[in-house]
Design an enzyme around this catalytic site. Structure first.
Site, PDB file in Angstrom:
ATOM      1  N   SER A 237       2.449  22.722  25.459  1.00 37.39           N
ATOM      2  CA  SER A 237       3.185  22.209  26.454  1.00 37.39           C
ATOM      3  C   SER A 237       3.402  23.224  27.863  1.00 37.39           C
ATOM      4  O   SER A 237       3.317  24.388  27.549  1.00 37.39           O
ATOM      5  CB  SER A 237       4.264  21.901  25.759  1.00 37.39           C
ATOM      6  OG  SER A 237       4.395  20.978  25.501  1.00 37.39           O
TER       7      SER A 237
ATOM      8  N   ASN B 122       3.045  12.027  25.001  1.00 35.40           N
ATOM      9  CA  ASN B 122       3.715  13.442  25.119  1.00 35.40           C
ATOM     10  C   ASN B 122       5.047  13.225  24.422  1.00 35.40           C
ATOM     11  O   ASN B 122       5.680  11.831  24.644  1.00 35.40           O
ATOM     12  CB  ASN B 122       3.706  13.866  26.219  1.00 35.40           C
ATOM     13  CG  ASN B 122       4.036  14.918  26.636  1.00 35.40           C
ATOM     14  OD1 ASN B 122       4.006  16.688  25.846  1.00 35.40           O
ATOM     15  ND2 ASN B 122       5.859  15.295  27.420  1.00 35.40           N
TER      16      ASN B 122
ATOM     17  N   SER C 211       3.015   9.702  28.383  1.00 35.69           N
ATOM     18  CA  SER C 211       4.372  10.516  28.091  1.00 35.69           C
ATOM     19  C   SER C 211       5.357   9.555  27.618  1.00 35.69           C
ATOM     20  O   SER C 211       5.570   8.702  28.069  1.00 35.69           O
ATOM     21  CB  SER C 211       4.772  10.925  29.001  1.00 35.69           C
ATOM     22  OG  SER C 211       3.401  11.865  29.744  1.00 35.69           O
TER      23      SER C 211
ATOM     24  N   ASP D  77      -0.525  17.660  24.692  1.00 31.45           N
ATOM     25  CA  ASP D  77      -0.329  18.913  23.865  1.00 31.45           C
ATOM     26  C   ASP D  77       0.152  19.326  23.396  1.00 31.45           C
ATOM     27  O   ASP D  77       1.473  20.425  22.712  1.00 31.45           O
ATOM     28  CB  ASP D  77       0.005  19.774  25.771  1.00 31.45           C
ATOM     29  CG  ASP D  77       1.089  18.982  26.086  1.00 31.45           C
ATOM     30  OD1 ASP D  77       1.916  18.512  25.630  1.00 31.45           O
ATOM     31  OD2 ASP D  77       2.090  19.260  27.519  1.00 31.45           O
ATOM     32  N   ASP D  78       1.194  19.019  22.442  1.00 35.08           N
ATOM     33  CA  ASP D  78       2.785  18.953  21.362  1.00 35.08           C
ATOM     34  C   ASP D  78       1.738  19.291  20.147  1.00 35.08           C
ATOM     35  O   ASP D  78       2.157  19.193  19.266  1.00 35.08           O
ATOM     36  CB  ASP D  78       3.039  17.217  20.684  1.00 35.08           C
ATOM     37  CG  ASP D  78       3.969  16.882  22.156  1.00 35.08           C
ATOM     38  OD1 ASP D  78       4.469  17.490  23.451  1.00 35.08           O
ATOM     39  OD2 ASP D  78       3.755  15.958  22.564  1.00 35.08           O
TER      40      ASP D  78
HETATM   41  C1  LIG Z   1       6.564  23.624  22.943  1.00 35.09           C
HETATM   42  O1  LIG Z   1       6.784  24.381  23.716  1.00 35.09           O
HETATM   43  C2  LIG Z   1       7.611  24.036  25.031  1.00 35.09           C
HETATM   44  C3  LIG Z   1       7.081  25.205  26.261  1.00 35.09           C
HETATM   45  O2  LIG Z   1       7.156  26.536  25.683  1.00 35.09           O
HETATM   46  C4  LIG Z   1       8.909  24.187  24.807  1.00 35.09           C
HETATM   47  O3  LIG Z   1       9.502  23.636  25.637  1.00 35.09           O
HETATM   48  C5  LIG Z   1       9.250  23.324  23.627  1.00 35.09           C
HETATM   49  O4  LIG Z   1      10.381  23.492  23.649  1.00 35.09           O
HETATM   50  C6  LIG Z   1       8.258  23.341  22.218  1.00 35.09           C
HETATM   51  N1  LIG Z   1       8.071  22.950  20.975  1.00 35.09           N
HETATM   52  C7  LIG Z   1       7.911  22.442  19.590  1.00 35.09           C
HETATM   53  C8  LIG Z   1       8.586  22.130  19.103  1.00 35.09           C
HETATM   54  O5  LIG Z   1       8.121  23.921  19.645  1.00 35.09           O
END
Ligand SMILES: *[C@@H]1O[C@H](CO)[C@@H](O)[C@H](O)[C@H]1NC(C)=O
Ligand SMILES: *[C@@H]1O[C@H](CO)[C@@H](O)[C@H](O)[C@H]1NC(C)=O
Ligand SMILES: *[C@@H]1O[C@H](CO)[C@@H](O)[C@H](O)[C@H]1NC(C)=O
Ligand SMILES: *[C@@H]1O[C@H](CO)[C@@H](O)[C@H](O)[C@H]1NC(C)=O
Ligand SMILES: *[C@@H]1O[C@H](CO)[C@@H](O)[C@H](O)[C@H]1NC(C)=O
Ligand SMILES: *[C@@H]1O[C@H](CO)[C@@H](O)[C@H](O)[C@H]1NC(C)=O
Ligand SMILES: *[C@@H]1O[C@H](CO)[C@@H](O)[C@H](O)[C@H]1NC(C)=O
Length: 354
Positions: free
Chosen positions: A61, A136, A169, A29-30
């Site tokens: 995420s 993750n 994870s 999901d990343d």
């Molecule tokens: C990825 O999305 C999550 C949920 O919206 C957020 O908390 C997180 O900071 C985001 N990570 C990045 C690297 O942008």
């Protein structure tokens, strides 16, 4: 599984695989550019497996098991780490590696795109042997995160399609970063945390292959949820070789609570260890909770889950069936009720959701 011992042994000899190479899909999901997934992909291939990465074009995420497909044939913004520009197709291959595919959808949707499009169109595989998701960036511990995590959502989507799957994870070792920031060496002399997380993940896959049945690595409807501690190799070598411990989802697990800030008039989430999220109902109650395992030191937690969410036995103790009667009738599944099940119409595009 219910065969007598003798016939199990006979079957095992008869189908002994000539090769232990698996057809593996790697999702997360990343996003398809993140350090952890790239290292896992690289090391699975190095171990001799036939691997395709099919992963979200961006950070997805917290999407849980939502299956949302984009309604736009083109990317409206460039992908994470600018690996693919805005205007490129919403589904495509990495410009540097034709075995890496990205798609603009949630992790569960990406699992389905992998099975129903990438495998038939871009491989000669007769089946997918295993789907792995992650590792993750950050832990996914306990029942609440089980439903919330896109990494685990990608995994149970595969299990529901009859494909064995494992969610991995990490313990938040470093920050979420691009694969271009993986260092060959670190201060401690041990590999980058992304490399160590990938090595650990490959070793678990190899353990399953060694013990199990290549044509069905895990029983139907089963999956694994694996959580690592924070790997310290960027700083020191105090946690670079965590031991794997079998765990369960419940036990010490957090669930959200709403925290109100009167100044901003906004809520934010807080954590609470609540008995509802920690009741041991199914499985082996003598196992430690995965949350407790990971927080107790340099240990990795491996929990076995199933996608059969039904309570153990409605006629058992507690007798929930009795609480529902007489309003709710008890019938067994052989009774015909004169109507075929009907699916609800769902919104199915990312952009229609807010
Ligand atoms: C990825 O999305 C999550 C949920 O919206 C957020 O908390 C997180 O900071 C985001 N990570 C990045 C690297 O942008
Ligand atoms: C391996 O799994 C396949 C598919 O479920 C099954 O038909 C076969 O009997 C299994 N073999 C053994 C030795 O368990
Ligand atoms: C399928 O296998 C054939 C023969 O090995 C090979 O030439 C071809 O490139 C393969 N196709 C894909 C999509 O992998
Ligand atoms: C990788 O190495 C560079 C150069 O030593 C350093 O600046 C950077 O912080 C390292 N990256 C990580 C993730 O440790
Ligand atoms: C190693 O680094 C970790 C993470 O920064 C730290 O918590 C721990 O105390 C360090 N251990 C030693 C032995 O220095
Ligand atoms: C509430 O929000 C304000 C403004 O962001 C912040 O300064 C304050 O620390 C917050 N209060 C609490 C209790 O978190
Ligand atoms: C299911 O219910 C029907 C009707 O009451 C009964 O005849 C049948 O034996 C039941 N089957 C099972 C497996 O309990």
């Amino acid at each position: 599984m219910h065969l007598p011992v003798a016939s199990c042994l006979t079957a095992a000899i008869a189908i002994l695989p000539v090769s232990t190479a698996l057809n593996i899909i790697v999702n997360n999901d990343d996003g398809f550019g993140s350090a952890n997934i790239r290292e896992f992909y690289r090391l699975l291939k190095a171990a001799g497996h036939d691997v395709r990465m099919v992963a979200p074009v961006d950070n997805e995420s917290g999407q849980g098991g939502r299956s949302v497909f984009t309604s736009s044939p083109k990317l409206t913004v460039s992908s994470e780490y600018n690996l693919v520009p805005a205007g490129a197709p919403s589904f495509g291959q990495d410009p540097m590696d034709s075995h890496i595919f990205y798609y603009n959808g949630t992790p569960a949707a990406v699992t389905f795109v992998a099975f129903d499009f990438v495998v038939p169109m871009y491989t000669n595989w007769t089946k997918v042997d295993l789907l792995v998701a992650g590792p993750n960036f950050g832990n996914n511990l306990g029942p609440f995160l089980y439903t919330l995590s896109g990494t685990i959502g990608a995994t149970y989507a595969a299990v529901e399609r009859g494909i064995p799957a494992i969610a991995f994870s990490d313990g938040g070792s470093g920050t979420q970063r691009s694969y271009k920031e993986i260092n060959a060496t670190t201060k401690s002399g041990s590999p980058d945390p992304a490399t160590i997380n990938a090595q650990l993940s490959v070793s678990l896959v190899e353990q399953l292959i060694k013990n199990g049945n290549k044509s069905q690595l895990l029983p139907l409807g089963y999956g694994l949820n694996v959580n690592y501690p924070a790997i310290t190799s960027l700083v020191n070598d105090s946690c670079v070789k965590p031991t794997f411990i079998q765990s369960r989802l419940t036990g010490g697990a957090d669930v959200d609570k709403a925290v109100f800030n009167a100044t901003t008039a906004l809520f934010r989430y807080g954590d609470i260890v609540s008995p509802g999220a920690n009741a041991c109902i199914n499985g082996d109650c003598s196992l430690p909770g995965e949350t407790d395992v990971v927080s107790s030191g340099c240990f990795s937690a491996v929990s076995v889950f199933t996608v059969d969410y039904d309570a153990p036995n409605c006629k058992g103790d507690p007798n929930v069936q009795k609480l529902l009667t007489p309003l709710v009738q008890y019938q067994n599944a052989t009774v015909k009720r004169g109507m075929s099940p009907r699916r609800f119409v769902r919104r199915s595009y990312l952009d229609e959701d807010s």
